[in-house]
Design an enzyme around this catalytic site. Structure first.
Site, PDB file in Angstrom:
ATOM      1  CE1 TYR A 166      17.375  34.449 104.805  1.00 58.02           C
ATOM      2  CE2 TYR A 166      18.723  34.528 102.925  1.00 58.02           C
ATOM      3  CZ  TYR A 166      18.379  34.930 104.213  1.00 58.02           C
ATOM      4  OH  TYR A 166      18.983  35.918 105.038  1.00 58.02           O
ATOM      5  CB  THR A 244      18.246  45.739  88.450  1.00 57.01           C
ATOM      6  OG1 THR A 244      17.911  44.923  87.834  1.00 57.01           O
ATOM      7  CG2 THR A 244      19.952  45.998  89.056  1.00 57.01           C
TER       8      THR A 244
END
Length: 332
Positions: A166, A244
């Site tokens: 990426y 998270t």
């Protein structure tokens, strides 16, 4: 390499001298969400609402591989094929920018000298994007991950993206095998005589924190030895999970190092004085900036820490589920 002073340094430069720091105007991590209720006169979603208020965040509510988790040591799988992590800094020092984002203490390294990790459970090379610090208002809480239900005063997360597949973090965060997070529990230093000399990167970071910068404060730091932030990467625990924070993409490989970073009571107190608000607003401590633990469900927690007792098979066909003998520093 000991991590005893390493974060003592990352935490302390967010607290001391700014003589070599240059102010930067930036609003980093300015998202419409919060870890806890805030006094702002309007609703801002806390973790229990993240997946309900925005369809793009629905994984926060319905995901099956969410993080953080409570690491139950009886559920661990010994994997002898987990090799040590490899760290490549090119031997250079680098610059970085420290932020009070209103949600985290955050260090963003510059792009001139790159830091990469590979090996261990990783099949690709991952580039360091951010160092993020979570901490609590009390010593029994502050880490996002728990160990047998027990929390720690804080947790340092070194967040990397897959540079092989990426182009940048944003693309990797929502893509398979996109993110690798090296996580280190924070403990208080209480034993006299075993504290290595404090210096380098850790000293600069904790110095910055002692300033108690307010929301969105940002300072440029030079001459950072980022390698100092990584502990001994030989032994660790790993599992597949999520980012998270919203949108909770399930693209993260978590690597929890089997060695803590130590801070003093004064350094922890300084962190707890950091405000999540701008100076002209009511003081709200940034502490307790953690997402509650999520169900493990059918996932395996693997480790390369040696065990002796065999157990039943893991769903991913790993052969052993041994009795885990907890590393003593974590529970003392």
């Amino acid at each position: 390499m000991h991590v005893v002073w390493d974060i003592a340094v990352i935490l302390q430069t967010y607290i001391i001298c700014t003589s070599s720091a240059q102010p930067i105007t930036s609003k980093l991590d300015d998202g419409w969400w919060a870890y806890k209720d805030v006094v702002q006169g309007s609703f801002v979603p806390v973790p229990s609402f993240w997946g309900l208020v925005n369809s793009a965040w629905n994984l926060c509510a319905i995901g099956k591989r969410q993080s953080p988790i409570d690491i139950e040591t009886s559920h661990m799988i010994f994997d002898p094929y987990l090799t040590p992590l490899r760290l490549n800094t090119g031997g250079h020092k680098m610059g970085g920018t420290m932020y009070n984002t209103g949600k985290h203490v955050s260090l963003r390294p510059d792009k001139a000298h790159l830091v990469n990790i590979s090996g261990g459970p990783l099949g690709y090379s991952y580039r360091l994007e951010e160092v993020r610090v979570h901490f609590g208002s009390e010593d029994s809480q502050g880490s996002e991950h728990l160990l047998n239900g027990q929390g720690f005063p804080g947790e340092v997360q070194l967040i990397h993206y897959n540079q092989d597949l990426y182009a940048n973090y944003s693309e990797a965060a929502k893509s398979p095998h996109g993110i690798a997070v090296v996580s280190i529990f924070i403990k208080h230093h209480t034993v006299a005589g075993d504290w290595p000399a404090v210096g380098g990167t850790a000293q600069k970071v904790s110095a910055w924190a002692m300033r108690q910068p307010s929301n969105y404060d940002a300072f440029l730091l030079m001459g950072l030895n980022i390698a100092d932030l990584y502990p001994d990467t030989t032994r660790y625990i790993t599992y597949e999970g999520s980012i998270t924070i919203p949108p909770c993409y399930e693209t993260s490989t978590w690597i929890l190092i089997n060695k803590p970073v130590y801070v003093t009571q004064m350094q922890m107190h300084s962190l707890r004085l950091l405000s999540q608000n701008e100076p002209y607003k009511i003081f709200l401590s940034m502490s307790d900036n953690t997402r509650p633990t999520q169900p493990l469900l059918q996932r395996c927690i693997r480790t390369n820490i040696n065990f002796s007792k065999q157990g039943r098979d893991c769903p991913n066909n790993r052969a052993l589920r041994p009795q885990y003998r907890v590393n003593q520093w974590l529970l003392k």
